[in-house]
Enzyme design. Sequence first.
Site, PDB file in Angstrom:
ATOM      1  CG  ASP A 378      -0.404  -6.289   6.917  1.00 25.76           C
ATOM      2  OD1 ASP A 378      -1.690  -6.186   7.119  1.00 25.76           O
ATOM      3  OD2 ASP A 378       0.427  -5.370   6.957  1.00 25.76           O
ATOM      4  CD  GLU A 407      -4.247  -5.738   3.926  1.00 22.94           C
ATOM      5  OE1 GLU A 407      -4.816  -4.825   4.342  1.00 22.94           O
ATOM      6  OE2 GLU A 407      -3.169  -5.872   3.990  1.00 22.94           O
TER       7      GLU A 407
END
Lengths: 660, 660
Positions: A378, A407
């Site tokens: 993330d 990401e």
Amino acid sequence: MSKVRVVIENISPQVDCGRFPAKRVIGESVCVEADVFADGHDAVAAVVLYRHESAAEWQAVPMVALGNDRWQGRFIVKLLGKYLFTVSGWVDHLESWRRGLVKKAEAGLATDLDLQQGAAIARAMAERAPEVDARRLREWANAIADFARDREERIALAQSEELQELARKHVDPEIVLRHAPAYEVFVDREKARFSTWYEMFPRSAASRPGSHGTFKDVVALLPYVASMGFDVLYLPPIHPIGLTERKGPNNITKASENDPGSPWAIGGAEGGHKSIHPELGTMEDFRHLIAEAGELGIEIALDIAFQTTPDHPYVKEHPEWYLKRPDGTIQYAENPPKKYQDIYPFHFETDAWKALWKELRNVVDFWIATGVRIFRVDNPHTKPFAFWEWLITEVHRTHPDVIFLAEAFTRPKVMYRLAKGGFTQSYNYFPWRNTKRELVEYFTELSKPPVSEFFRANLWPNTPDILTEYLQFGGRPAFMVRLVLAATLGASYGIYGPAFELLENRPREPGSEEYLDSEKYQTRRWDRDRADSLQEIIARINRIRRENAPLQSDRGLIFHPTDNESLIAYSKTSGEAGDSILAVVNLDPHHAQSGWVTVDLETLGLPAEGNFQVHDLLSGARFLWRGARNYVSLDPGHSPAHVFRIRRRVRTERDFDYFM
Amino acid sequence: MSKVRVVIENISPQVDCGRFPAKRVIGESVCVEADVFADGHDAVAAVVLYRHESAAEWQAVPMVALGNDRWQGRFIVKLLGKYLFTVSGWVDHLESWRRGLVKKAEAGLATDLDLQQGAAIARAMAERAPEVDARRLREWANAIADFARDREERIALAQSEELQELARKHVDPEIVLRHAPAYEVFVDREKARFSTWYEMFPRSAASRPGSHGTFKDVVALLPYVASMGFDVLYLPPIHPIGLTERKGPNNITKASENDPGSPWAIGGAEGGHKSIHPELGTMEDFRHLIAEAGELGIEIALDIAFQTTPDHPYVKEHPEWYLKRPDGTIQYAENPPKKYQDIYPFHFETDAWKALWKELRNVVDFWIATGVRIFRVDNPHTKPFAFWEWLITEVHRTHPDVIFLAEAFTRPKVMYRLAKGGFTQSYNYFPWRNTKRELVEYFTELSKPPVSEFFRANLWPNTPDILTEYLQFGGRPAFMVRLVLAATLGASYGIYGPAFELLENRPREPGSEEYLDSEKYQTRRWDRDRADSLQEIIARINRIRRENAPLQSDRGLIFHPTDNESLIAYSKTSGEAGDSILAVVNLDPHHAQSGWVTVDLETLGLPAEGNFQVHDLLSGARFLWRGARNYVSLDPGHSPAHVFRIRRRVRTERDFDYFM
């Protein structure tokens, strides 16, 4: 200063002058090229030297000249982890002599002295060779310098393959240049290149209305996921969720008592990054999920989100890992003027950064120990690049099979740098590339060096953070268009489900890319049996991907012109002389579009004249096409795309029309 | 592993990952660019660090953001020789804080705590700063954290330029990244970029028929050379010429007694590379020639041809510098099946290579000691690249003003490598680029990085070795076309005279590029007063070059489209907002050609609408043009080219038509 006369330049593949490795997967070949030349007219020779990092010995592969002083050689990578390669070259005196001799002989000018010169070169080599080779070289030298023998015969002897082979083995080391530095290739397992992802929130997996989903519920849904052909099941963070400043439905500032909070708000009384949210189940349940998924050919991917809530155990145990404000409080996340009081970012400039890095690595190691081999990371772009490079390198040292998906939806150079630094796959701008021009430009950039050497795109039409305008307004056809594009442009792609297959398209508010009633802040119940579900078409397209090698790699992507801006056409071809997949997609979800596609027949291995059959693997239909220009009409209400298989015609069959 | 969060990538200029220096001339600026960014949202800052190799201290120039994470900074090179530069960057906490504060203030959300955070950053900097700066930083911190003062005023204080300046000086070294390695720039004198060459054979300079020309005869011709505007006079080798296997007129194998031989057949009883051919004069005469030429603004360039005849003193003194054949004889030059028995090449793979390199360097040093600063190097591509790199580097260490012109007509990568290795200027493919397409392609390649960073083309329409087909068949107009192209496409160009200005165009035989009765093998007499001599037009074009800065550099070359394949149009613009030269040339020497030229008005600094005057510096004519598309007609019998001066219009004068 030296006797070396050869130069070696411009070696490929290389990423940023060798600062980062190029990427391959196991079984692929590394096609090494270099400019190799010397002063004057002499012949040169070159080899690729390579070894796996675990091997002591270098292997040599001869290079061949491509013209214009460019040379090429290939090796296959058969082990996971790091390979090293470089190029070595030299002035090839025996070959120079042989070429000159041939020219002189053709002009009738070859003399005994010319032959003696060859013998002298071979004798010098014999002095460097071990006994067996030395004897052969001397025998050859004696034969060629033997006046008693016929001169023509001796000239023919100079062409001996065996001699050239021996000569290459015993080059004078003083004239050999070995390019420094060596370059690196990192070899992943095949899934790094070809993977099919499904994201779901376990807490929404409950079969009983109103209850919090568990790992056991996820196990029950595995056949559903497998039936659609996915091989990676990615779960948002599974850790305890903080209470302080917890966000409520639709990201409202204050949650009410029963709101579950965001899975990315990691850390509570029950633990942090190495704990499991109690409502999801136990560590044993999680291991069971991994095992059950494995039975169905599915790997579980976990989320790595390196941030904490104020309730995370680290806050008390390691306040030195956070930035303290002048009033003694800890700095929460900010993107001024926005404030995220529920999130404490780590302070990577802390004096205790070494301990912080080590602990974060421990987190990854912990989940590797439970059997996880795929991580979706993330927002990696909000942590230092050097940290990720170190972490991934360290993990790969012992577990080269671990896959990291970055990401990072941010600026292009930042995304590329993360990929260079070790991320196996990367989210990318696909969600916002909707027009033909945008798609052609972006995927041309991604499919060519230097980008293709280090950046592997994973294409997501939606994520829990991204409900694009295209999906909001295009209805079911829009979902189908984006599905087909993702699954055929990208060897790796994924969907956030069941929002995707169930056509969820309501934004939180007009102009927002957030979902209304987003699963990020609340549990949802989904009617997976809806009649308009894309389940079946997803299953079909994933089967096409499994059965057709060209869709399993992003190499060999070529766009073909169409005369309609709403029609995009592209093909993928695997390896030399392989079959191709040709996709033609109507990008307009509202209207039927038709036009002429001009296919590059040579790339597809088709003859310039005559008919050939194209087989639409989506609909099963077959069409007879003729020559390069062919007519296509696509009604989004029916099917917005053709995915044709095209069989390469054997060249000797040129005079026959080909039917599959 | 470290606290450093910034990354620095893709620095330019750089040649082959920094393996070779970029080239500039004195007074030019080096525009350094780099990708600089960090994780997260923080501001970054970057500086270019540079120093001349002789300086101990690095200078810093702030870089500015260009967008897309690209940064730029410039420095001017003021000394000859090598400069080093690199880029240093860091996360700029004070600036990040300032930006955040501004955004919060705009949203009405700035608090005292926010101001205290800025004060804390400044106080930390004060601890690293010397007393004067530390006091200012603390004063500032106290002011900004002073609750008694107005908050708005304190927010305004955060914008202080002086503070940002101070902050940049006292960055925490632990968070600074300095890119390694540093890159190099080699700085030549201006003539490296802008030079106008004339080649002549001194032995053909005699005023008395039948006699061998001397340096004194050359002195007598200097006013003629100067009148045409040349500033370099290049002489083929001036050394004693060998007798063994001497070549006769038109390169016949056996010379007769009175044939003078080729000047490139260096070495006889009278000496070798450090001796002067007695018939040309003495060393004193040569020094006198250099001095007299200097008075007229002309430099003498010598030929460096590292090869010998069998009669060269080296052959007896250093037989180890040559390759011995099995029969004990020395290997003469060969390009099988061709043999050149009058030439002995050096054997650079000899065990005595160090002594050989040293002696060849002595040759160069010898002529430098006589005052020569320009060398035209014969066939450098038949000697090792490493040798030249070493030689030129060594010479430049003590004499950075020395210019080396590489005469390598060979494969492109070989030519580029020689330039990378240190050659100041390079012969190139210009003689064989005759069509519009060929010229546009080639000069676009040469004028862009990476090539433009290391390769400086010197354009020759003819040489003693090259009488092109175009010149053989195109008559006087062909000579004029090639002259204008060379003089305006190339900031450096040269002609081999008087063959060129006297339109010598007879080949040795059909299909040959050799001159009939080439001066390479015999002396010639020339009628310099011929009525059709190009002397005057050469003088005119060289004056145009001297008077117009755009023609003195190869940067800023742009091609403009024409609708006639025989018409080529291109402009050169010097610096920002400088005037331009626009050349339009009829490449067809046989027919008048006309057509429309579409000029890039923005590049030329002209308004999109309205009239402007173009002034043909060749003919003196003035034309009124309007807008981008204008009509041109060129009759080669009259003049095959326009060379327009175009004055950049001041933008504020947009509403007026501009007349020069």
